[in-house]
Design an enzyme around this catalytic site. Structure first.
Site, short mmCIF file in Angstrom:
data_model
loop_
_atom_site.label_atom_id
_atom_site.label_comp_id
_atom_site.label_asym_id
_atom_site.label_seq_id
_atom_site.Cartn_x
_atom_site.Cartn_y
_atom_site.Cartn_z
N ASN A 171 49.74 -69.82 53.46
CA ASN A 171 49.27 -69.91 52.00
C ASN A 171 48.35 -68.87 51.81
O ASN A 171 47.43 -68.33 52.55
CB ASN A 171 48.56 -71.15 51.90
CG ASN A 171 49.03 -72.21 52.93
OD1 ASN A 171 50.27 -72.68 52.65
ND2 ASN A 171 48.14 -72.78 53.79
N GLU A 231 60.27 -64.24 57.76
CA GLU A 231 59.79 -64.45 59.58
C GLU A 231 60.28 -63.56 60.51
O GLU A 231 59.47 -63.11 61.37
CB GLU A 231 60.42 -66.07 59.65
CG GLU A 231 59.97 -67.04 58.68
CD GLU A 231 58.55 -67.17 58.86
OE1 GLU A 231 57.76 -66.52 59.44
OE2 GLU A 231 58.04 -67.69 58.00
N ALA A 251 51.07 -72.73 62.22
CA ALA A 251 50.42 -72.61 61.21
C ALA A 251 51.02 -72.00 59.80
O ALA A 251 52.36 -71.97 59.84
CB ALA A 251 49.47 -71.32 61.63
N GLU A 272 49.99 -64.99 60.86
CA GLU A 272 50.05 -65.47 59.44
C GLU A 272 49.41 -64.14 58.64
O GLU A 272 49.63 -64.37 57.23
CB GLU A 272 49.10 -66.59 59.64
CG GLU A 272 49.65 -68.03 60.30
CD GLU A 272 51.07 -68.28 60.00
OE1 GLU A 272 51.50 -68.09 58.96
OE2 GLU A 272 51.60 -68.70 60.93
#
Ligand code: 0A1
Ligand code: ZN
Length: 885
Positions: A272, A327, A269, A305
């Site tokens: 954005n 991350e 995924a 996300e």
């Protein structure tokens, strides 16, 4: 002439010569071509006369304007703009100016799935890491943060939904009867967070009210047929939003949050800004089609996300070397979230197992790199277990060292100090220092050096003083012939477990020197040290535990992780001993001690069901293989099989009892019941190895009565693999296929079940699947289901003695490389540790690697891997006279 790959170095980082501060984009989405016009507001950075150089790849440039005046293409920059395969350059005359470009692109031909591409008839984007340059000319680097306004025009029937980042500020009809939307994203962002979606999608919507009272509209989009599979994703999103407020004080910052699920996606995924795009695998969930593991995957990835909104988007990375800044921290956050939603111990065990199976081998192989690498050829190759999972471990260690409050204080400082900026790992660690007043310079070595430290523990008891002395010694391995021997700062959560099962002492020891000794007084004799509780540091621990001491920890350790770890240590030792025997040509013996340890677990009534099921699981192939000096896959398989068969046979009645006690097809699906299902299916697994032919009937009954995918898929796998069930295999497998032929994710499962099956002659079956209708235009998920499962999950087939498995996978990688280098490059991972394999298998793997390296045309992604695997010189020789992609 041979090609050269450009290496990018961290030490060469400089700020760009120009900043793009705002961009107006207009997309004209049409069948066959898309036109993208961009207007960039640009500001010079510093005093210089350098040209503006914009990244751009696979773009057909139609027009360029500087300050609204058309520019011609020139031979040099004084005549106009210059453009090649990678850059557009022009020479501005002012300190602030605008640049307009118009380009044509072809999303429908984009098989690499980077930039703008089509999936299931819909347009969508993937810009991380360097996909935006395939959409328009831009400084496609993460330190250029700009605001975006995006207008999208498309046919109303083909694409009723047109989405981009931020808020919808306008929509209407175009003069030629099409429609448009306009989106404005007020938060400056790097180009990798840009997103656009256009297509025919259905949506589930909901709202969330933030702690400060902002009403946020939440929409999850998917194909209309999947509308009934979105509830779990929505619930997960709302839980994530609440959790980030509670634990980190972070609220959502816009009035709208969109998620779109697409079938074709290289990764899981993408975060954005306000328009997350997901692989359907991590959105869709329904009891009929998703397993318990899938439900967990959706919850974890939705959270991941969403959490990026602060750790990654509001505060982003200065350059791609800092990838673990966003991350590692976001994985740590999602792991903690998943633990809070379910069981911390169960989640920790799963995460540590995957770290050991994925990251530890990576750290000891040709791709070894620090969590913050200092060079790369293709950043796409560095979305690795080291950056993600080890990166998460580094944050966990900081959390352990600073404590919950200290860590929160540091993260508050971080968001205050760096909101809207692109920063570095050092910036993050400095916040930890400022919050705690501690010097963390030694800790920074974890970020900059590769390799998994070995920690050796020893202890002795002094009956006179009733004290225990614990010595911990750390050894840092040599990586790529580079010794980086400085000791690390290692937090060791520990306890001393007295014979009555209580902790005499507990706390966190800090190992900062090569060797340190710790003494504890008033300790009863026979107390057992429990070290690295909750796996407090990513190290390999060597400790002289006796079987009795491990048994003691298995039952009494107050840390759920270390209870499991003690059992795991015991079983690993027993398996390793038998693999040694088998390799010496001796019989495999599954001792009474192993059976006894299983009996003890089976008797327990105080144990969480999921923990019990984990305790009853044998270490997996990938957990054992990295521990072997030389890997003989067939020896590992033979010994695991002997253990499964002996346990199944000797404990048949116990497992049958457990199976019957937990089998309940009448019960409607409830996620909280996952523990029961896992016990039931673990028991059925052992029974299927027991030699009792009746078990085949149990599996078929379970298959037919199942009201959820967990039970159905577990039964299918057993029917495919169990010798005594072969008469049912084809019928059940066909039934499964026809029942779910229209559900891509379930078809992937069906393929995966065959691809992982270690029954004889499976390669033929797997090959025939590549000819099947389901493999006509495979999505990356389907490729992973077949080739990924076969190469990483079918040890017998992949490592077939005649090399046929290697050849089969290599053929595919070679074919895929030209179409989708990112997925091809990930798929080659199955060959990464080839030098550790039995010499004859090693040679066969190397043959395939050399064949791949000799392809006429090779992507930079794959060439970087092959160069590392085969060695620079060997690789260069194979490339003489060849070209890149
Ligand atoms: N940032 C995403 C994962 C991601 C990374 C790279 C991609 O293409 C190269 C796509 C997605 C995440 O961490 O979820
Ligand atoms: Zn991420």
């Amino acid at each position: 002439m041979s090609e050269t790959n450009t290496v990018t170095y961290l030490k060469d980082y400089t700020q760009p010569d120009y900043w793009v501060t705002h961009v107006d984009l207009t997309f004209d989405l049409r069948e066959g071509e898309t036109l993208v016009s961009a207007k960039l507001q640009v500001k010079k950075n510093g005093d210089h006369h350098n040209p503006l150089v914009l990244d751009g790849e696979e773009l057909q440039l139609l027009d360029v304007k500087l300050n609204n005046v058309a520019l011609a293409k020139g031979e040099n920059l004084t005549e106009g703009y210059m453009v090649d395969q990678k850059f557009l350059s022009l020479l501005p005359t002012n300190d602030t100016f605008t640049v307009n470009t118009l380009v044509r692109i072809h999303p429908e031909q984009n098989t690499a799935l980077e930039g703008l591409f089509k999936s299931g008839g819909n347009w969508c984007t993937q810009c991380e890491a360097e996909g935006f340059r395939r959409i328009t000319f831009f400084p496609d680097r993460s330190d250029n943060m700009a605001t975006y306004t995006t207008k999208i025009m498309a046919d109303q029937i083909a694409a009723p939904v047109l989405l981009s980042n931020g808020n919808l500020v306008d929509q209407g009809q175009t003069e030629d009867g099409r429609h448009y939307t306009v989106w404005e994203d007020p938060f400056p962002k790097p180009s990798y967070l840009f997103a656009l979606v256009g297509g025919d999608l259905a949506c589930l919507d909901d709202t969330f009210v933030t702690a400060s009272g902002r009403h946020v509209v939440l929409c999850i989009y998917a194909a209309a047929k999947d509308l009934n599979k979105l509830e779990h994703a929505m619930a997960s999103l709302k839980k994530s939003m609440a959790w980030d407020e509670e634990i980190y004080g972070r609220e959502y910052d816009l009035d709208l949050f969109n998620i779109v699920a697409v079938d074709d996606f290289n990764m899981g995924a993408m975060e954005n800004k306000s328009l997350n795009i997901f692989n359907t695998k991590y959105v869709l969930a329904h009891p009929n089609t998703a397993t318990d593991a899938d439900y967990e995957g959706v919850e974890g990835v939705i959270a991941h996300e969403y959490f990026h909104n602060w750790t990654g988007n509001r505060v982003t990375c200065r350059d791609w070397f800092q990838l673990c800044l966003k991350e590692g921290l976001t994985v740590f956050r999602d792991q903690e979230f998943s633990g809070d939603m379910g069981s911390q111990a169960v989640n920790r065990i799963a995460n540590v197992r995957s770290l050991r199976m994925g990251q530890f081998p990576e750290d000891a192989g040709p791709m070894a790199h620090p969590p913050r690498p200092d060079q790369f050829i293709t950043i796409n190759n560095f979305y690795t277990a080291t950056v993600y999972s080890k990166g998460a471990e580094l944050n966990r260690m900081l959390h352990t060292l600073l404590g919950k409050e200290g860590f929160r204080k540091a993260s508050d400082i971080y968001f205050d100090r760096f909101d809207g900026q692109a920063v570095t790992v050092e910036d993050w660690v400095h916040c930890m220092e400022d919050a705690s007043g501690r010097d963390l310079s030694q800790f920074l070595l974890w970020y900059t050096q590769a390799g998994t430290p070995e920690v050796k523990a020893k202890w002795s008891y002094d009956h006179g003083t009733k004290s225990i002395t614990l010595t911990l010694e750390q050894h840092i391995p040599t990586i790529n012939n580079q010794s980086n021997g400085q000791p690390r700062h290692i937090p060791v959560k520990f306890g001393l477990v007295a014979p009555d099962g209580q902790d005499v002492v507990q706390g966190v020891l800090e190992l900062t020197q090569a060797k340190q000794t710790f003494t504890f007084e008033n300790v009863p004799p026979d107390s057992v040290p429990s070290l690295f509780r909750h796996f407090s540091a990513p190290v390999n621990l060597e400790a002289p535990y006796t079987d009795d001491q491990l048994r003691h920890l298995m039952i009494h350790d107050r840390d759920g992780f270390n209870q499991w770890e003690a059992g795991n240590r015991f079983l690993t030792t027993k398996l390793m001993e038998q693999i040694d025997r088998y390799e010496r040509g001796q019989d495999i013996l599954v001792g009474e001690d192993v059976l006894d340890s299983f009996r003890r677990i089976l008797q327990r009534t105080d144990m969480d069901q999921e923990l019990m099921s984990l305790a009853l699981s044998l270490p997996a192939y990938h957990e054992i293989a990295p521990k072997r000096e030389v890997i003989d896959p067939h020896a590992i398989l033979a010994v695991r099989k002997a253990f499964l068969e002996t346990l199944g046979r000797e404990l048949h009645n116990k497992f049958l009892e457990m199976y019957n006690a937990n089998y309940d097809p009448e019960k409607s699906y409830d996620r909280a019941d996952a523990g029961r299902r896992s016990l039931q299916n673990t028991a059925l697994g052992y029974l299927s190895h027991s030699g009792d032919a009746e078990v085949a009937k149990l599996a078929v009954r379970q298959y037919s009565q199942a009201n959820n995918m967990t039970d159905r898929y577990a039964a299918l796998n057993i029917i495919i693999n169990m010798d005594e069930a072969q008469s049912y295999r084809d019928g059940v497998a066909l039934h499964f296929y026809y029942q779910f032929a229209n559900d891509a994710l379930v078809v992937d499962k069906w393929i995966g079940a065959f691809a992982r099956s270690e029954t004889d002659g499976i390669l033929q079956v797997v090959k025939s699947l590549t000819e099947h209708e389901v493999f006509k235009n495979p999505t990356p998920n389907r490729m992973r289901a077949l080739y990924g499962s076969f190469s990483q999950g079918n040890h017998k087939g992949f490592h077939a003695e005649d090399g046929s498995g290697y050849e089969f996978v290599a053929n595919f990688i070679m074919e895929l490389d030209a179409k989708n280098p990112q997925v091809a490059s990930r798929m080659i991972g199955a060959f990464e540790k080839f030098r550790q394999y039995r010499p004859d298998l090693q040679t066969k793997m190397e043959t395939q690697l050399r064949r791949m390296a000799s392809m006429e045309s090779l992507s930079t992604d794959l060439s970087e891997k092959l160069q590392r695997y085969l060695g620079k010189e060997a690789f260069a020789q194979l490339r003489v006279g060849k070209s890149g992609v």
